[in-house]
Design a protein around this motif. Structure first.
Motif, PDB file in Angstrom:
ATOM      1  N   THR A  89       1.230  -6.225 -25.380  1.00  0.00           N
ATOM      2  CA  THR A  89       0.168  -6.132 -24.712  1.00  0.00           C
ATOM      3  C   THR A  89      -1.186  -5.570 -25.429  1.00  0.00           C
ATOM      4  O   THR A  89      -1.566  -4.876 -26.076  1.00  0.00           O
ATOM      5  CB  THR A  89       0.466  -5.121 -23.708  1.00  0.00           C
ATOM      6  N   VAL A  90      -2.174  -6.945 -24.732  1.00  0.00           N
ATOM      7  CA  VAL A  90      -3.173  -7.420 -25.694  1.00  0.00           C
ATOM      8  C   VAL A  90      -4.293  -6.898 -24.545  1.00  0.00           C
ATOM      9  O   VAL A  90      -4.505  -7.201 -23.241  1.00  0.00           O
ATOM     10  CB  VAL A  90      -3.691  -8.804 -26.286  1.00  0.00           C
ATOM     11  N   MET A 143      -4.209 -16.090 -28.963  1.00  0.00           N
ATOM     12  CA  MET A 143      -4.636 -14.785 -29.353  1.00  0.00           C
ATOM     13  C   MET A 143      -3.607 -14.644 -30.609  1.00  0.00           C
ATOM     14  O   MET A 143      -3.395 -13.730 -31.489  1.00  0.00           O
ATOM     15  CB  MET A 143      -3.944 -13.672 -28.358  1.00  0.00           C
ATOM     16  N   MET A 144      -2.479 -15.130 -30.992  1.00  0.00           N
ATOM     17  CA  MET A 144      -1.068 -15.168 -31.589  1.00  0.00           C
ATOM     18  C   MET A 144      -1.429 -15.383 -33.084  1.00  0.00           C
ATOM     19  O   MET A 144      -2.343 -15.830 -33.620  1.00  0.00           O
ATOM     20  CB  MET A 144      -0.193 -16.250 -31.412  1.00  0.00           C
ATOM     21  N   GLY A 145      -0.994 -14.347 -33.837  1.00  0.00           N
ATOM     22  CA  GLY A 145      -1.197 -14.164 -35.045  1.00  0.00           C
ATOM     23  C   GLY A 145      -2.138 -13.423 -35.163  1.00  0.00           C
ATOM     24  O   GLY A 145      -2.938 -12.574 -35.896  1.00  0.00           O
ATOM     25  N   LYS A 146      -3.531 -12.921 -34.252  1.00  0.00           N
ATOM     26  CA  LYS A 146      -4.751 -12.453 -34.648  1.00  0.00           C
ATOM     27  C   LYS A 146      -4.245 -10.898 -34.395  1.00  0.00           C
ATOM     28  O   LYS A 146      -2.900 -10.161 -33.772  1.00  0.00           O
ATOM     29  CB  LYS A 146      -5.106 -12.538 -33.552  1.00  0.00           C
ATOM     30  N   MET A 149      10.491  -4.090 -30.791  1.00  0.00           N
ATOM     31  CA  MET A 149       8.437  -4.275 -31.671  1.00  0.00           C
ATOM     32  C   MET A 149       7.366  -4.122 -31.671  1.00  0.00           C
ATOM     33  O   MET A 149       7.650  -2.474 -31.441  1.00  0.00           O
ATOM     34  CB  MET A 149       8.790  -5.489 -31.002  1.00  0.00           C
ATOM     35  N   SER A 150       7.493  -3.872 -33.171  1.00  0.00           N
ATOM     36  CA  SER A 150       6.223  -3.037 -33.201  1.00  0.00           C
ATOM     37  C   SER A 150       5.176  -3.950 -34.495  1.00  0.00           C
ATOM     38  O   SER A 150       6.013  -5.308 -34.611  1.00  0.00           O
ATOM     39  CB  SER A 150       6.646  -2.004 -34.017  1.00  0.00           C
ATOM     40  N   GLY A 151       4.296  -3.871 -34.429  1.00  0.00           N
ATOM     41  CA  GLY A 151       3.682  -4.482 -35.335  1.00  0.00           C
ATOM     42  C   GLY A 151       1.518  -4.592 -35.078  1.00  0.00           C
ATOM     43  O   GLY A 151       1.648  -3.745 -34.326  1.00  0.00           O
ATOM     44  N   ASP A 152       0.762  -5.267 -36.204  1.00  0.00           N
ATOM     45  CA  ASP A 152       0.128  -5.214 -35.569  1.00  0.00           C
ATOM     46  C   ASP A 152      -1.021  -6.168 -35.656  1.00  0.00           C
ATOM     47  O   ASP A 152      -2.242  -6.633 -35.276  1.00  0.00           O
ATOM     48  CB  ASP A 152      -0.915  -4.592 -36.694  1.00  0.00           C
ATOM     49  N   LYS A 153       0.194  -7.255 -35.571  1.00  0.00           N
ATOM     50  CA  LYS A 153      -0.227  -8.623 -34.744  1.00  0.00           C
ATOM     51  C   LYS A 153      -0.157  -9.429 -33.354  1.00  0.00           C
ATOM     52  O   LYS A 153       0.908  -8.536 -33.010  1.00  0.00           O
ATOM     53  CB  LYS A 153      -0.236  -9.790 -35.817  1.00  0.00           C
ATOM     54  N   VAL A 154      -0.980  -9.927 -32.352  1.00  0.00           N
ATOM     55  CA  VAL A 154      -1.151 -10.872 -30.920  1.00  0.00           C
ATOM     56  C   VAL A 154       1.075 -11.638 -31.480  1.00  0.00           C
ATOM     57  O   VAL A 154       0.810 -11.694 -32.603  1.00  0.00           O
ATOM     58  CB  VAL A 154      -1.560 -10.786 -31.062  1.00  0.00           C
ATOM     59  N   ILE A 195      -9.926  -9.103 -29.057  1.00  0.00           N
ATOM     60  CA  ILE A 195      -8.789  -8.119 -29.696  1.00  0.00           C
ATOM     61  C   ILE A 195      -9.547  -6.510 -30.108  1.00  0.00           C
ATOM     62  O   ILE A 195     -10.213  -6.671 -31.065  1.00  0.00           O
ATOM     63  CB  ILE A 195      -7.969  -9.074 -30.591  1.00  0.00           C
ATOM     64  N   ILE A 196      -9.033  -5.574 -28.975  1.00  0.00           N
ATOM     65  CA  ILE A 196      -9.335  -4.283 -29.221  1.00  0.00           C
ATOM     66  C   ILE A 196      -7.873  -3.710 -29.046  1.00  0.00           C
ATOM     67  O   ILE A 196      -8.221  -2.691 -29.599  1.00  0.00           O
ATOM     68  CB  ILE A 196     -10.265  -3.663 -27.206  1.00  0.00           C
TER      69      ILE A 196
END
Length: 159
Positions: A90-91, A129-132, A80-85, A151-152
């Motif tokens: 791990t956020v 957080m989802m999608g942020k 997995m990868s991406g810039d969204k939760v 979100i940091i």
């Protein structure tokens, strides 16, 4: 019935628990029942009653795990990868009022462990957080009232 998301690590942990229940705990309780029967009158045999109760709990947990394992969908976080939760992320978040930072991994309900930073995808915090994306703010309704976070960092780390 819909599939239940779980990480590879969570699946392996539950599989190990199921194997132990089937191959160790079940055999131990059978021996305990046999030994307790040897003590005579079963109507007043506390050891027998306790062993039978333990047997019931073991069998119930085996049945529960077998059912759930048939529904699990293993999510490979390493792919997995991406810039969204999303599930498996791990956020790192920061409380906007206190500037306190915490890091959580979003996992399936059966593997959630708040003390080890693993929160259920069904938790209010994870759902908020989802999608942020990084630097997005979000609000969570908690018993003490609303709490606002930023979100940091978002990572996809297996383990």
């Amino acid at each position: 019935m819909s599939r239940i998301p779980i990480t590879r690590g969570g699946y392996e942990k539950l599989k190990a628990e199921l194997d132990k229940l089937r191959n160790v705990d079940r055999n131990e309780v059978i021996l305990a029942i046999q030994e307790a029967r040897g003590h005579g009158d079963l109507s007043e045999n506390a050891e027998y009653d306790a062993a039978k109760e333990r047997q019931g709990m073991i069998e119930a947990r085996i049945n529960e795990l077998e059912y759930k394992m048939s529904l699990f969908e293993i999510i490979d976080i390493s792919q997995m990868s991406g810039d969204k939760v999303a599930f498996g992320a791990t956020v790192t978040i920061e409380n906007i009022d206190t500037e306190e930072r915490k890091t959580y991994t979003i996992v399936g309900s059966d593997e959630a462990d708040i003390f080890n930073g693993k929160i259920s995808i069904m938790s209010p915090l994870a759902r908020a957080m989802m999608g942020k994306k990084e630097s997005d703010d979000f609000t969570v309704q908690a018993p003490k009232g609303e709490t606002e976070y930023e979100i940091i960092k978002i990572e996809f780390i297996e383990g």
